[in-house]
Design a protein around this motif. Structure first.
Motif, PDB file in Angstrom:
ATOM      1  N   PRO A  20      89.521  82.998  78.194  1.00 19.01           N
ATOM      2  CA  PRO A  20      88.226  84.701  78.427  1.00 19.01           C
ATOM      3  C   PRO A  20      87.303  84.383  77.823  1.00 19.01           C
ATOM      4  O   PRO A  20      86.304  84.753  78.084  1.00 19.01           O
ATOM      5  CB  PRO A  20      89.108  85.017  78.797  1.00 19.01           C
ATOM      6  N   HIS A  21      88.026  83.781  76.828  1.00 16.73           N
ATOM      7  CA  HIS A  21      86.376  83.908  75.343  1.00 16.73           C
ATOM      8  C   HIS A  21      85.338  82.546  75.828  1.00 16.73           C
ATOM      9  O   HIS A  21      85.771  81.549  75.260  1.00 16.73           O
ATOM     10  CB  HIS A  21      86.653  84.032  74.146  1.00 16.73           C
ATOM     11  N   VAL A  22      83.623  82.996  75.676  1.00 11.20           N
ATOM     12  CA  VAL A  22      82.718  81.577  75.581  1.00 11.20           C
ATOM     13  C   VAL A  22      81.855  82.038  74.683  1.00 11.20           C
ATOM     14  O   VAL A  22      81.171  82.605  74.759  1.00 11.20           O
ATOM     15  CB  VAL A  22      82.433  81.523  77.346  1.00 11.20           C
ATOM     16  N   SER A  23      80.905  80.797  74.654  1.00 15.41           N
ATOM     17  CA  SER A  23      80.288  80.622  74.089  1.00 15.41           C
ATOM     18  C   SER A  23      79.413  79.634  73.924  1.00 15.41           C
ATOM     19  O   SER A  23      80.073  78.148  74.329  1.00 15.41           O
ATOM     20  CB  SER A  23      80.370  80.297  72.252  1.00 15.41           C
ATOM     21  N   LEU A  24      78.050  79.808  74.996  1.00 13.10           N
ATOM     22  CA  LEU A  24      77.530  78.149  75.262  1.00 13.10           C
ATOM     23  C   LEU A  24      76.770  77.722  73.977  1.00 13.10           C
ATOM     24  O   LEU A  24      76.021  76.900  75.098  1.00 13.10           O
ATOM     25  CB  LEU A  24      76.328  79.048  76.441  1.00 13.10           C
ATOM     26  N   GLN A  25      76.967  78.258  73.197  1.00 10.49           N
ATOM     27  CA  GLN A  25      75.820  77.366  71.806  1.00 10.49           C
ATOM     28  C   GLN A  25      76.245  76.004  72.168  1.00 10.49           C
ATOM     29  O   GLN A  25      74.726  75.589  71.373  1.00 10.49           O
ATOM     30  CB  GLN A  25      76.434  78.084  70.782  1.00 10.49           C
ATOM     31  N   PRO A  26      77.010  75.240  72.046  1.00 12.14           N
ATOM     32  CA  PRO A  26      76.170  73.619  71.133  1.00 12.14           C
ATOM     33  C   PRO A  26      76.300  72.949  72.368  1.00 12.14           C
ATOM     34  O   PRO A  26      75.716  73.169  73.525  1.00 12.14           O
ATOM     35  CB  PRO A  26      78.287  73.358  72.150  1.00 12.14           C
ATOM     36  N   SER A  27      75.020  71.806  71.513  1.00  9.57           N
ATOM     37  CA  SER A  27      74.309  71.481  72.634  1.00  9.57           C
ATOM     38  C   SER A  27      74.617  70.757  73.184  1.00  9.57           C
ATOM     39  O   SER A  27      74.023  69.686  74.718  1.00  9.57           O
ATOM     40  CB  SER A  27      73.370  70.667  71.488  1.00  9.57           C
ATOM     41  N   ALA A  28      75.694  69.861  72.838  1.00  8.17           N
ATOM     42  CA  ALA A  28      76.285  68.546  74.062  1.00  8.17           C
ATOM     43  C   ALA A  28      77.796  68.894  73.955  1.00  8.17           C
ATOM     44  O   ALA A  28      78.733  69.725  72.238  1.00  8.17           O
ATOM     45  CB  ALA A  28      76.438  67.294  74.049  1.00  8.17           C
ATOM     46  N   GLY A  29      79.026  67.838  74.509  1.00 10.17           N
ATOM     47  CA  GLY A  29      80.141  67.863  74.733  1.00 10.17           C
ATOM     48  C   GLY A  29      80.788  67.643  72.822  1.00 10.17           C
ATOM     49  O   GLY A  29      81.858  68.792  72.429  1.00 10.17           O
ATOM     50  N   SER A  30      80.163  66.913  72.290  1.00 15.84           N
ATOM     51  CA  SER A  30      80.279  66.348  70.813  1.00 15.84           C
ATOM     52  C   SER A  30      80.672  67.613  70.311  1.00 15.84           C
ATOM     53  O   SER A  30      81.346  68.007  68.731  1.00 15.84           O
ATOM     54  CB  SER A  30      79.749  65.055  70.233  1.00 15.84           C
ATOM     55  N   HIS A  31      79.519  67.936  70.373  1.00 17.11           N
ATOM     56  CA  HIS A  31      78.951  69.673  69.782  1.00 17.11           C
ATOM     57  C   HIS A  31      79.986  70.767  70.154  1.00 17.11           C
ATOM     58  O   HIS A  31      80.433  71.801  68.640  1.00 17.11           O
ATOM     59  CB  HIS A  31      77.792  69.949  69.824  1.00 17.11           C
ATOM     60  N   GLY A  32      80.178  70.909  71.276  1.00 17.12           N
ATOM     61  CA  GLY A  32      81.225  71.757  71.282  1.00 17.12           C
ATOM     62  C   GLY A  32      82.570  71.165  71.141  1.00 17.12           C
ATOM     63  O   GLY A  32      83.873  71.990  69.956  1.00 17.12           O
ATOM     64  N   GLU A  33      82.994  69.765  70.378  1.00 18.13           N
ATOM     65  CA  GLU A  33      84.174  69.271  69.799  1.00 18.13           C
ATOM     66  C   GLU A  33      84.277  69.933  68.656  1.00 18.13           C
ATOM     67  O   GLU A  33      85.590  70.680  67.832  1.00 18.13           O
ATOM     68  CB  GLU A  33      84.671  68.262  70.014  1.00 18.13           C
ATOM     69  N   LEU A  34      83.272  69.872  67.730  1.00 17.73           N
ATOM     70  CA  LEU A  34      82.902  70.416  66.316  1.00 17.73           C
ATOM     71  C   LEU A  34      83.100  71.738  66.195  1.00 17.73           C
ATOM     72  O   LEU A  34      84.102  72.389  65.802  1.00 17.73           O
ATOM     73  CB  LEU A  34      81.756  70.335  65.391  1.00 17.73           C
ATOM     74  N   ALA A  35      82.415  72.207  67.017  1.00 25.37           N
ATOM     75  CA  ALA A  35      82.387  73.984  67.152  1.00 25.37           C
ATOM     76  C   ALA A  35      84.331  74.043  67.740  1.00 25.37           C
ATOM     77  O   ALA A  35      85.195  74.867  66.362  1.00 25.37           O
ATOM     78  CB  ALA A  35      81.876  74.965  68.394  1.00 25.37           C
ATOM     79  N   GLY A  36      85.643  73.253  68.476  1.00 28.52           N
ATOM     80  CA  GLY A  36      86.479  73.934  68.858  1.00 28.52           C
ATOM     81  C   GLY A  36      87.139  73.834  66.892  1.00 28.52           C
ATOM     82  O   GLY A  36      88.054  74.555  66.981  1.00 28.52           O
ATOM     83  N   VAL A  37      87.010  71.995  66.838  1.00 26.12           N
ATOM     84  CA  VAL A  37      87.945  71.746  65.384  1.00 26.12           C
ATOM     85  C   VAL A  37      87.507  72.992  64.176  1.00 26.12           C
ATOM     86  O   VAL A  37      87.839  72.825  63.519  1.00 26.12           O
ATOM     87  CB  VAL A  37      87.875  70.457  65.210  1.00 26.12           C
ATOM     88  N   LEU A  38      86.014  73.371  64.475  1.00 23.57           N
ATOM     89  CA  LEU A  38      85.914  74.220  62.700  1.00 23.57           C
ATOM     90  C   LEU A  38      86.363  75.355  64.191  1.00 23.57           C
ATOM     91  O   LEU A  38      87.491  75.926  62.481  1.00 23.57           O
ATOM     92  CB  LEU A  38      84.513  74.098  63.097  1.00 23.57           C
ATOM     93  N   LEU A  39      87.249  75.684  64.708  1.00 22.41           N
ATOM     94  CA  LEU A  39      87.170  77.226  65.107  1.00 22.41           C
ATOM     95  C   LEU A  39      89.080  77.078  64.770  1.00 22.41           C
ATOM     96  O   LEU A  39      89.906  77.863  64.146  1.00 22.41           O
ATOM     97  CB  LEU A  39      87.609  77.274  66.327  1.00 22.41           C
ATOM     98  N   ALA A  40      89.572  75.584  64.643  1.00 21.51           N
ATOM     99  CA  ALA A  40      91.084  75.316  64.334  1.00 21.51           C
ATOM    100  C   ALA A  40      91.238  75.536  63.458  1.00 21.51           C
ATOM    101  O   ALA A  40      92.379  76.349  62.913  1.00 21.51           O
ATOM    102  CB  ALA A  40      91.618  73.968  64.870  1.00 21.51           C
ATOM    103  N   LYS A  41      90.231  75.156  62.371  1.00 23.62           N
ATOM    104  CA  LYS A  41      90.101  74.942  61.220  1.00 23.62           C
ATOM    105  C   LYS A  41      89.843  76.579  60.351  1.00 23.62           C
ATOM    106  O   LYS A  41      90.696  76.968  59.738  1.00 23.62           O
ATOM    107  CB  LYS A  41      89.228  74.477  60.552  1.00 23.62           C
ATOM    108  N   ALA A  42      89.592  77.239  61.203  1.00 24.46           N
ATOM    109  CA  ALA A  42      89.277  78.778  60.144  1.00 24.46           C
ATOM    110  C   ALA A  42      90.298  79.759  60.751  1.00 24.46           C
ATOM    111  O   ALA A  42      90.685  80.513  60.265  1.00 24.46           O
ATOM    112  CB  ALA A  42      87.536  79.721  61.679  1.00 24.46           C
ATOM    113  N   TYR A  43      90.129  79.193  62.164  1.00 21.96           N
ATOM    114  CA  TYR A  43      92.064  79.824  62.624  1.00 21.96           C
ATOM    115  C   TYR A  43      93.013  79.898  61.469  1.00 21.96           C
ATOM    116  O   TYR A  43      93.586  80.702  61.411  1.00 21.96           O
ATOM    117  CB  TYR A  43      92.492  79.315  63.832  1.00 21.96           C
ATOM    118  N   HIS A  44      93.446  78.439  61.401  1.00 20.87           N
ATOM    119  CA  HIS A  44      94.779  78.497  60.151  1.00 20.87           C
ATOM    120  C   HIS A  44      93.873  78.980  58.775  1.00 20.87           C
ATOM    121  O   HIS A  44      94.732  79.683  57.938  1.00 20.87           O
ATOM    122  CB  HIS A  44      94.625  76.915  59.778  1.00 20.87           C
ATOM    123  N   ALA A  45      93.395  79.302  58.370  1.00 18.20           N
ATOM    124  CA  ALA A  45      92.089  78.902  57.060  1.00 18.20           C
ATOM    125  C   ALA A  45      92.426  80.815  57.060  1.00 18.20           C
ATOM    126  O   ALA A  45      93.015  81.397  56.372  1.00 18.20           O
ATOM    127  CB  ALA A  45      91.023  79.007  56.982  1.00 18.20           C
TER     128      ALA A  45
END
Lengths: 467, 484, 467, 484
Positions: free
Chosen positions: B126-151
């Motif tokens: 349900p929760h969306v951010s439109l910010q990333p500029s391309a797929g790989s940018h979205g991937e980076l967002a996702g992995v950083l999110l996972a990292k932040a979640y664990h941290a």
């Protein structure tokens, strides 16, 4: 609903027969029943083209665009005139619809455009190598930080507070990932505080970052800033990488980073023939000295020859890239901004060798005129007195809160620029589309708005006095 | 013939741009000499007609989707409706300044809000951010999110699992995010090797990055079990949305158990690819990931108005300037409004039908070009050119180049890596049966020709503006700008 | 000033040297000194692109377009939705910038488009031959009159008063030239008075003209009108040519002229994917029975084969044309409307075989609904009760002058249609862009406007009464 | 390869258009059966992507001005600035209904008013009607005006003089206007034969139609004497403005004594030619012709507002619906505003300079391709291919077709009629010197090649999508629509 498919009932029957299935549901047999969405998606019903157009037009009408007001907004993106030939070229199917040029024999057009674009960026920055575009300005700066990490592995990044706040934030996000600390150096009198800058750079510093002109419009002393980190000298692995973000439109008259000791120059390409588009898509540019060529992110087009010895172009140095090096790639960037970069190089060709200088001079003169005109208003002061080329910052009197002043001006059809609440100030941008008459109108409207606030204060004061 | 570069054309003094008049008093010395450029950049000098003709002529040296079949696997080269260009060009969208006050950008914010809701519904997250500029940018967002979640939970997890079929961007992203890639194997059906996954899924794993259907065109039927394994060790499940075109309205990453998904608006949602961008890579996430989403977010206030605000202190921050590639949002939103729920599902069903039909048509040449895994496929499929190479003496690359002479863009070649001489073919839903038939026939013709004379394919293409190019030479002695 | 030339000073010098002249003035030596304009033209100074854009935009902003109001204007041109792919195709250099295809080997694209267009017009009209376009609707009708003159030489042209007034006027102008008398036949109950029509046709009659639907939106009894002149029968030189003007958008559901005895069908092509453009450019279409093929005006593309036997297309039957036959040509038309006709055939392909019927049905239903809705307003009456497809006419009560009513509606953002002052009426057009909600809004606004006039009358009446 | 027609593509049931919903109550029988069509027209049935691809692919089979040199004499193939397309597409222009009340179309009327004034100034004839749709339409207007002028004076004049160099449209127009063509000869300098003119200029002459510079590219220096002869017999002087690109800001038809001039906005004033239109053919006239101008006219009222009204009872009436090709007016007005007085003059000077330079460069082959008349030219010039035909065995047509293989559009061929094997070459001002050099070199190369082997040119073109086409066959058995 609209559809762009061509499968008729007869087609479907024949195709299923060829596949050997009875109906299309069987195509999805691999998906566990529990995971099938047993209902239609909860979305508005599909519409004919005319209705979608009407809806999108209605949304557009609820935005106040640069077409609707006299705008002095800048701060990273600018309302430059985009010549019509750019729209024409960017909308040609041959540029608009291809994928990344994986098959060079049928992509010579796009590849040659990249080569020409790289050359233009290289000329603008006076740096020998440039890639074919990255996403946009702030992430370009952050990517340059990652490049520094790959080059020297040092954990400390020193960044001038004159860098665009979005770029600093983006750098922090990236640095959080690749593992580096971001240290900010404050401004003094509108420019990076050189003493603090020098003091901040140490042996652990992997890169230093500044912007020119900086976020407040001030032209920085790039040579001094670069020299403090040893930019352009010695072994690039034994010192910080000097990274600067430049506004490309100023580079017709501003000393280029390549002549100032900058190692890597990045920036936002939007001013070069790209639309505002509420922030994107535009493109980021990325140029560097030769030493960093094989660490650069993104696509690079190179010249070569074909089997018959004719000149041709290919994507080159792909061993940097993620589809070959995977986890060892210099970046994960893949799809970048080829079409926007096309707009950029066409714009630069349109401006031409003389035009980019003439445009720079015009902006310089008008920006000066505008700063004078605004600072002639009672209570309005320059936020700094550094040279400015296309943008400047002023402070408003404390009794005239910037947000109220902006609202008042907007009501008159003038957008006076970006509010800088921390200074009770305004960042005012000039383009070739803002004539002297527009500037005079801004000055008049702003003066009225400020005076009105003064009036309010007096009334409030008077009123307070009575009670 | 070749076309000279723009720097080799024109003449000193030619120009297209005419500067507006200097309408303010000229003041000297505004920019001190030491800050001034001594000699301007050596940009081209041409008249407008010369510029137009140069780039129009260059454009004719590009293959494009509007002219021919472009079955580039994993790229979803579907039709780009021109309505989208029209609406994106409306001044209210195209000339809207990104720093315009939200009060005066309500239409844009509503559009983004609606697009976020739609992507949330399509993905089941349900929760969306439109910010990333391309797929790989979205991937980076996702992995950083996972990292932040664990941290945020006080955990330091260093590993990210990626199947060996993954897009190259996945491992590259992991490294950029400061984490370590651990490869997971593929089973005989083309899915994740569950034993290998179980062996590697430990407490140090931050995330599993998966595409489903994967790059083999196979839907991994074990996805529920995969999700269970990953979640059981406390890791996060990331969905690479590059293949979303197979499943819209049919199944949803959120329902499969994914926590994070990125979208490629330039694939499933018709943003034209522009010869290498622009793209857009929004991400959608589950409740538990939401606090870490990028700043700023679009919020709807009680009065129904929209605003842009930083909403969470736990946010990973920004990934770029401003709000993302809004122009792409306009196009993709127009697409979603045009098709609606029914149309999006029909698009996916048709994409899968077209892929399976083409696969069936190519069954005649399975001897030389067998399907790598399984019997059916999702929206794309992988053939192996290994038998062709062995028996006919032409490589996948040769077949690809020879297809150019037949007027087709070749499929993706040599990917995924685990298939020898791979051809990854994605026809998309907007192609006709006749086009698929023509393409299948061309492949048959080329194979038959190769049986007679493999040299023709080996030296192909023969009808393109240039012939095979010396890529090795280009990389060895890079000439990446015009010498002056 | 802007310039699109490329001649630098160095170029000029070298070129003059090659020619053997000292300066460019000498190029004009043949022009007598007395005739040289000894001053600059009295025109505004040339401007940069951005300023010209701003000026043209400002002029555009002073027009109220179909984008700015809910418009029910019709009467020959209609606000249909133009799908975006038409803009894209019409703006491609390859279609936009070539001349007439004099060199067929490098013009196969344009020629095939003409061939496909001719086929579409032939299908729409059910007439076997069509040309590649003429200027627009009214002059197409006048040109058909000239064709009749060439065919039978008779001096009398009988025209229904239901033909568009611009077309009748244009026919009169042309007929004044080629020498024929124009006789008008009045309408009865909204359609051509069949008795008067029959009575007007005599042995001197060279052609008869009617429109379908006619200017008041009424569907005519085309078969009866054609039969009265012997249309489609016998030797075409021994009877009047039956010429009809059709609205192409109705031909998905309306019996086509070719099945009604019409010899020549012309019409305004604008409804087919062309912009309003304040009246042009659009295109006129021109179709006929086989007998008139070699008398038709304008370009015609034909299929043929090349030296290798491959199918190709050429301009054909050029012996009709002025560049070969000069004063014996069937027409002087040369440049016609190829690009607009491209828009037309792309639109028809986009609509498609089913779409043109569906669109016709939709318009039929909505138009009926609108007529009912408007005639439910007190004092508003249908001007006729004939079947209508996409346009209808009403009369307003005499106490509500149509011009005042129109102004009142316009102030509410609704353009209620074309004023018909001679009827104190309105001609109201419907397109697929006018939804039921729009029609309901029209009805509400119109009812208010009429009621307001009633109020005025009462007040004036009361006031008059007092005095 | 050939491209199938759109009727040969698609499949029953395919579609692009989606009808808006029927949002009103369905009523049966609104259109009686006897007025209904039994079977709908057999239009194509294709999806949108198929349509786009079909027409994009067709477009690639056209030579166009944006891709190459197009020296088609008498057609003024100058650069078409894209600004013009942008401004013409503004909704305030493009979606303005022609029946919009003048009060609500003030911008459009002001634009037309300004354009009329500008054309009046450029031509030296103050009264302008923008109504005609193209040059030949303007000619018809002009001849009808001349006829009306004489009729109004109670005179019936039946003859119109046209030089034998005239455009074919001139005589065709005369016939359409119910008058008789009388040809006037050409003198040795390429101008009007004054003796012949004097002999034919009688009281029965309504009008002389002249182009100056004429289609030989020659400026007739006797124009004052010509005007005197024509006016002395009470006739009217008509200027065919097709060649106006040679003289803008240098000399004016009105000052030469012309009473009527037509403009081709699609030539001198950059309206793109569209593969055969649209065009626009405004006319400008002198005081004495003004009462006969077409209705309606644009008038400026005392309050400065503009209106459209019938202003003269003597008007010849209407020549078409509405106000003319407004979209063309927008473009040409933008052009005039861009260039201004200085720019227009510079355009004409440059056009004449370019023509003379190309002529000089072709001096090397004058032996085979001599200039037909004079030594210099105006904006275009006529070569004769007669010696080439005689000595090298290739005709002008062969040269033209061989030029296609070199990537050039050929000049106008076999016109004007009085020059044997004519080539009418008009480079225009927007071409570069390099382009002219390249073209001259190509002609030399072709002539040299012909000296070796004329068969190559005789069978040219060799590199185009089709080779020479059977035009005679096409005319003999016309197939002008797709059989179904």
């Amino acid at each position: 609903m609209s559809t762009y498919t061509a499968i008729t009932d007869a087609d479907r029957e024949a195709m299923l027969a060829a596949i050997g299935l009875a109906d299309t549901d069987e195509l999805f047999a691999a998906i566990p029943a529990a995971l099938r969405l047993g209902r239609p998606l909860d979305l508005p019903p599909g519409q004919p083209e005319q209705d979608v157009y009407a809806h999108l037009r209605e949304l557009a009408a609820r935005n106040v665009s640069a077409e609707d007001e006299i705008t002095f907004l800048g701060g990273g993106m600018y309302d430059h005139y985009v010549p019509a030939l750019i729209d024409m070229l960017m909308s040609r199917s041959e540029f608009l619809t291809p994928y990344t040029p994986y098959q060079p024999e049928v992509s010579q057009g796009g590849l040659q455009v990249m080569f020409e674009y790289q050359t233009a960026i290289s000329e603008l920055t006076a740096l020998p190598v440039a890639n074919a575009s990255v996403y946009e300005g702030p992430s370009a700066l952050a990517s340059a930080g990652y490049l520094a990490k790959l080059v020297n592995g040092r954990p400390r990044l020193v960044v001038s507070a004159g860098v665009h706040p979005h770029a600093i934030e983006t750098l922090r996000t990236y640095a959080q990932g690749f593992g580096a600390e971001v240290v900010e150096v404050a401004l003094r009198d509108g420019a990076t505080d050189l003493d603090a800058w020098r003091a901040a750079i140490d042996d652990e510093t992997g890169a230093v970052f500044f912007a020119n002109p900086n976020f407040l419009g001030a032209v920085e002393d790039a040579e001094a800033l670069a020299a403090a980190a040893g930019g352009g000298t010695g072994d690039e692995r034994s010192r910080p990488v000097v990274i600067a973000s430049y506004d490309p439109i100023t580079l017709g008259i501003l000393k280029p980073p390549g002549e100032c000791g900058v190692d890597v120059c990045v920036g936002e390409g939007q001013p070069l023939g790209n639309r505002l588009d509420f922030g994107g898509p535009s493109f980021g540019f990325f140029a560097a000295t030769e030493a960093y060529l094989r660490r650069m992110p993104g696509r690079i087009a190179g010249e070569t020859v074909d089997a018959d010895g004719r000149r041709g172009f290919v994507l080159t140095l792909q061993t940097r890239e993620q589809h070959i090096r995977r986890e060892k790639a210099t970046s994960n960037i893949c799809t970048a901004q080829a079409l926007n970069a096309l707009g950029g190089v066409v714009y630069l060709a349109w401006l031409g060798r003389r035009g980019i200088v003439e445009l720079g001079e015009l902006l310089l003169q008008r920006t000066h005129y505008a700063r004078e005109a605004l600072c002639a208003i009672d209570g309005v002061e320059p936020l700094h007195r550094r040279p400015v080329i296309r943008e400047f910052a002023v402070t408003l009197p404390e009794w005239a809160p910037v947000d109220d002043v902006v609202e008042r001006c907007a009501a008159e059809g003038v957008n006076p620029g970006l509010a800088l609440p921390e200074h009770n100030g305004l960042l005012v941008a000039i383009t070739e589309q803002r004539s002297r008459a527009d500037i005079d109108r801004l000055a008049a409207v702003l003066a009225d708005a400020v005076a009105e606030q003064a009036g309010k204060r007096e009334m409030t004061g008077a009123s307070n006095g009575r009670h | 013939e070749t076309i000279e570069t723009i720097y080799e054309k024109g003449a000193p003094g030619r120009r297209a741009f005419v500067a507006p008049e200097l309408d303010v008093p000229q003041v000297d010395g505004l920019l001190p000499d030491e800050l001034r450029r001594a000699e301007g950049p050596r940009l081209p000098e041409l008249s407008e007609p010369e510029i137009v003709r140069h780039y129009v002529r260059l454009s004719k040296r590009n293959f494009d989707l509007d002219s021919g079949f472009y079955p580039l696997g994993s790229c979803t080269m579907k039709h780009n409706p021109r309505l989208h260009e029209r609406v994106a060009a409306l001044p209210g969208h195209a000339r809207l300044h990104p720093f315009q006050h939200p009060k005066r950008a309500q239409g844009a914010l509503e559009l983004m809000w609606n697009l976020e809701r739609a992507l949330g519904e399509i993905s089941g997250l349900p929760h969306v951010s439109l910010q990333p500029s391309a797929g790989s940018h979205g991937e980076l967002a996702g992995v950083l999110l996972a990292k932040a979640y664990h941290a945020d939970r006080g955990e330091t997890r260093t590993k990210v699992l990626t199947p060996d079929t993954a897009h190259g961007t996945n491992p590259a992203t992991v490294t950029m995010a400061g984490l370590e890639v651990v490869k997971v194997g593929t089973n005989a059906d083309g899915g994740v090797d569950l034993d290998d996954l179980r062996a590697k899924a430990g407490e140090d794993v931050a995330c599993l990055m998966l595409t489903n259907p994967n790059t083999l065109g196979v839907f991994d039927a074990n996805i529920e079990e995969i999700a269970r394994i990953v979640h059981d060790v406390g890791a996060v499940l990331y969905y690479d949305g590059a293949n979303l075109n197979a499943i819209m309205g049919i199944t949803r990453p959120g329902d499969m158990g994914f926590d994070i998904v990125h979208f490629n608006l330039h694939k499933s949602f018709t943003q034209p690819h522009g010869g290498g961008g622009p793209g857009s890579g929004p991400i959608a996430v589950s409740e538990r990931m939401e606090p870490y989403l990028m700043n700023p977010r679009i919020v709807r206030d009680d009065d129904g108005s929209f605003d842009l605000r930083d909403v969470s202190e736990k946010s990973i921050g920004r990934l770029r300037g401003f709000q993302g590639n809004y122009g792409c949002f306009v196009r993709s939103y127009a697409y979603i409004r045009s098709l609606g729920a029914e149309g999006l599902k029909d698009a996916s069903v048709s994409a899968v039908l077209n892929a399976n039909y083409l696969l069936a048509r190519l069954g005649d040449v399975a001897e030389h070009l067998p399907l790598a895994y399984g019997r059916l496929c999702m929206h794309e499929f992988v053939l192996s050119g290994a038998p062709m190479k062995r028996e006919l003496g032409i490589k996948t690359l040769d077949l690809a180049k020879r297809l150019l002479d037949h007027g087709y863009h070749p499929p993706t070649v040599y990917f995924p890596l685990l298939v020898d001489e791979a051809l990854l073919i994605e026809p998309t839903e907007t192609e006709t049966r006749e086009t698929l038939d023509g393409f299948a026939d061309a492949i048959k013709t080329i194979l038959a020709e190769a049986a007679e004379d493999p040299e023709i394919a080996r030296t192909a293409p023969h009808t393109t503006p240039v012939r095979r190019l010396d890529e090795a030479g280009a990389a060895k002695r890079p000439v990446i700008r015009q010498p002056m």
